[in-house]
Design an enzyme around this catalytic site. Structure first.
Site, PDB file in Angstrom:
ATOM      1  N   GLU A   1     -14.041  35.517  55.379  1.00  0.00           N
ATOM      2  CA  GLU A   1     -13.344  36.721  55.853  1.00  0.00           C
ATOM      3  C   GLU A   1     -14.192  37.545  56.821  1.00  0.00           C
ATOM      4  OE1 GLU A   1     -12.408  38.590  52.197  1.00  0.00           O
ATOM      5  OE2 GLU A   1     -10.519  37.514  51.939  1.00  0.00           O
TER       6      GLU A   1
ATOM      7  N   LYS B   1      -9.427  25.877  48.961  1.00  0.00           N
ATOM      8  CA  LYS B   1      -9.048  27.175  49.521  1.00  0.00           C
ATOM      9  C   LYS B   1     -10.168  28.143  49.179  1.00  0.00           C
ATOM     10  CE  LYS B   1      -7.833  30.581  48.140  1.00  0.00           C
ATOM     11  NZ  LYS B   1      -8.447  31.881  47.628  1.00  0.00           N
TER      12      LYS B   1
ATOM     13  N   THR C   1     -16.507  26.719  42.434  1.00  0.00           N
ATOM     14  CA  THR C   1     -16.080  27.699  43.418  1.00  0.00           C
ATOM     15  C   THR C   1     -14.628  27.555  43.789  1.00  0.00           C
ATOM     16  OG1 THR C   1     -16.481  28.639  45.556  1.00  0.00           O
ATOM     17  CG2 THR C   1     -16.617  26.274  45.407  1.00  0.00           C
TER      18      THR C   1
END
Lengths: 383, 383
Positions: A259, A168, A179
């Site tokens: 994003e 995710k 990460t």
């Protein structure tokens, strides 16, 4: 297939009610053995979330039976109570599985500085244990999403053994050592040492070179669990390559879902004096907001690449720098090169090559453009 | 009054036709003496524009008669031809003023990687010389604007002497040693050594602590010229304080006019082990895109402050960190502090205090929020 592609693993993904949205928010991955080797890498952020502090500790044994992951809250900067909550979560999983809490890693993701709703999380653990299945990998991958628009999974198969994983991550993507949340499983019969070596080698050139927005998380965790259920012990190199391929695939999926991004930017630094310098230059270019805006506007503004390179300590001479954007050498010898009008930037992937003319080392950093959507997604509400 | 507030200076600002917009684009500042002391600080970017390389050289004499500044093109990454153009510009100014080119500093600002239209610039120099005036400071300040929405000037007067200045800058604001284009003049009777000392002391705590977007320019230049026309040699401390005040005022004007910004953010780091670490932490917080978006959304998201601090090498313990936003200590001892609902973020200025609890050093960095307007301004066209 995700984390249950490899034999010897079950998983579940359920809605515990941690998220106000009502979306799935709790995942569980269990290693049913016979082997329980495990390795992990964690954020290099010095402000570490409670679950990171916990998981680092339990992993010192080199073995894990289960990983419990929640979205909807990072449990970071939550003090002693936050750590107690992580511990209680591991205890609950251990109790339900008949093992010890020291065999259970915990991962959390979501808003920093908020305590988790334990009255929802702990019953959720029971529900998840009841739904554990050899086909639960997909549901687990879905339950760890936060601002991710898609869930991320990857599988690579070897000769009788398999490596599978889920990840995710969509923002705060700039790992120092690891990460986001990633769980990788394998049924290969390997000891902790080999897992640790393969995982560190893989993350160094994959997740560590993904830098969407320069912001390093407090919760980044990458775990690799081996069940040995295939009964096969692969050659180390073949196994390491499979782990690298899964990490690379998941890293690419993170970049593609970043994003607000409209472009995926491959920053390839070539002819650097050392690999470390190539990484430094690549990361500096990847973090330049002005360049990221220009790429969003499909403007091959190579001056912003040079001004970024100029802030690094890497070996180079300004009048020997060359820059290509999507194959057009728009900057040659530190000055104007081929016609910038030749650069076609209509597609999502943009390829920048920065030639330092200082050696033969190379590194590639992946990043995204900076968009109004990124600003909106990160200003309109807390995340 | 700008650069002509001090006696012994004339200036002009004209339209040479370098900018397609037809706006003023050429400024000239002349020191009419009797003294011609000068000092300067330049960008620490290793990719330096031709005018920076030129001005660094001519300033080695410690004297300047004139500064010629153009907007509409940075003359950076333009190779040997770009340097020849800078030289020719200085020669043209020197010829018109009856001095040597080695007495003329050159500053350029605008798009990187494009040659200047010398057929317009050189005739423009003649026009500017013809319009030199003791009242020309304002016009000069207007002629150096690029994406600036307002021109920036500042004047501080001492006992019979004056320090005045002008600045341009609205993006690519993250100086390493100096910043943007700034010309400061004084009629104080001071030698180069005192000017140099006062200028470096001032820029270290003013322009060097302005970091709007983390992007360092190839053209940053700050010049300080003394004419001695007041006949007064002030106390060093009083003069240094006046220079600092002018630099501080101009730096604040740059932040308030930063591209697309809706908030001016004062990041104050307190109780750091050293001033260098306070600056490092302040700059890291100031460059965190996620935090800058949150501030834009008037969201007191202190978790993003902590995750930024955690990426630095400064001395601190995570569980002793405190963060205040607009006077509310939203984070105490690394965890949840006062109610974040108490934070009032309606106004343009936002004040973040990061308490490292590690010593008694402090530093303040000024930055801006990250907005969709910033993205638009830096993606819609080349700049």
């Amino acid at each position: 297939m995700s984390v249950t592609a490899a034999k010897g693993f079950t998983a579940a993904g359920i809605t515990a009610g941690i998220k106000e949205s009502g979306n799935p928010d709790l995942a569980l991955v269990v290693n049913t053995g016979p082997r329980r080797s495990a390795a992990g890498v964690f954020t290099s952020n010095r402000v570490k979330a409670a679950p990171v502090l916990w998981s680092e500790q339990v992993l010192k044994s080199g073995e894990l039976t289960a990983v419990v992951l929640n979205s909807g809250g990072a449990n970071a900067c939550t003090g002693p109570k936050g750590f107690q909550d992580t511990h209680a979560t591991a205890e609950k999983v251990a109790e339900a599985l008949g093992t010890g809490a020291g065999e259970v890693a915990v991962c959390s993701t979501g808003l920093i500085g908020v305590l988790l709703p334990m009255d929802k999380l702990l019953p959720g653990v029971e529900t998840a244990v009841g739904q554990l299945s050899e086909h639960g990998g997909e549901k687990a991958a879905i339950a760890i999403k936060t601002t991710d628009t898609v869930h991320k999974t990857s599988v690579v198969s070897g000769d009788g053994w398999t490596v599978g994983g889920m990840a995710k991550g969509a923002g705060m993507l700039a790992p120092g050592l690891a990460t986001m949340l990633v769980v990788i499983t394998t049924d290969a019969d390997l000891e902790t040492g080999a897992l640790d070596r393969a995982l560190r080698a893989a993350t160094r050139v994959t997740f560590d070179r993904v830098d969407s927005d320069g912001c390093m998380s407090t919760n980044d965790t990458v775990l690799l669990l081996a069940s040995g259920a295939s009964g096969i012990t692969p050659e180390y190199d073949a196994f390491a390559e499979a782990v690298r391929a899964v990490c690379d695939d998941l890293g690419q999926q993170l970049i593609r879902d970043a994003e607000g991004a409209s472009k995926d930017i491959k920053v390839e630094v070539v002819n650097a004096a050392t690999e470390d310098e190539a990484v430094q230059v690549g990361r500096t270019i990847a973090r330049n907001n002005l360049l990221k805006c220009a790429i969003h506007g499909e403007d091959p503004n190579w001056g912003r690449v040079l001004s970024a390179i100029g802030t690094t300590s890497a070996v180079f001479e300004p009048d020997r720098l060359n820059v290509a954007i999507n194959g057009v050498w728009v900057c040659k010898n530190g000055g104007v090169g081929e016609d910038r009008e030749l650069v076609d930037m209509r597609y999502r992937e943009v390829h920048i090559v920065a030639d330092l003319a200082a050696g033969d080392a190379t590194a590639t950093i992946w990043t995204n453009d900076l968009t109004a959507d990124y600003v909106h997604e990160n200003s309109a509400y807390s995340s």
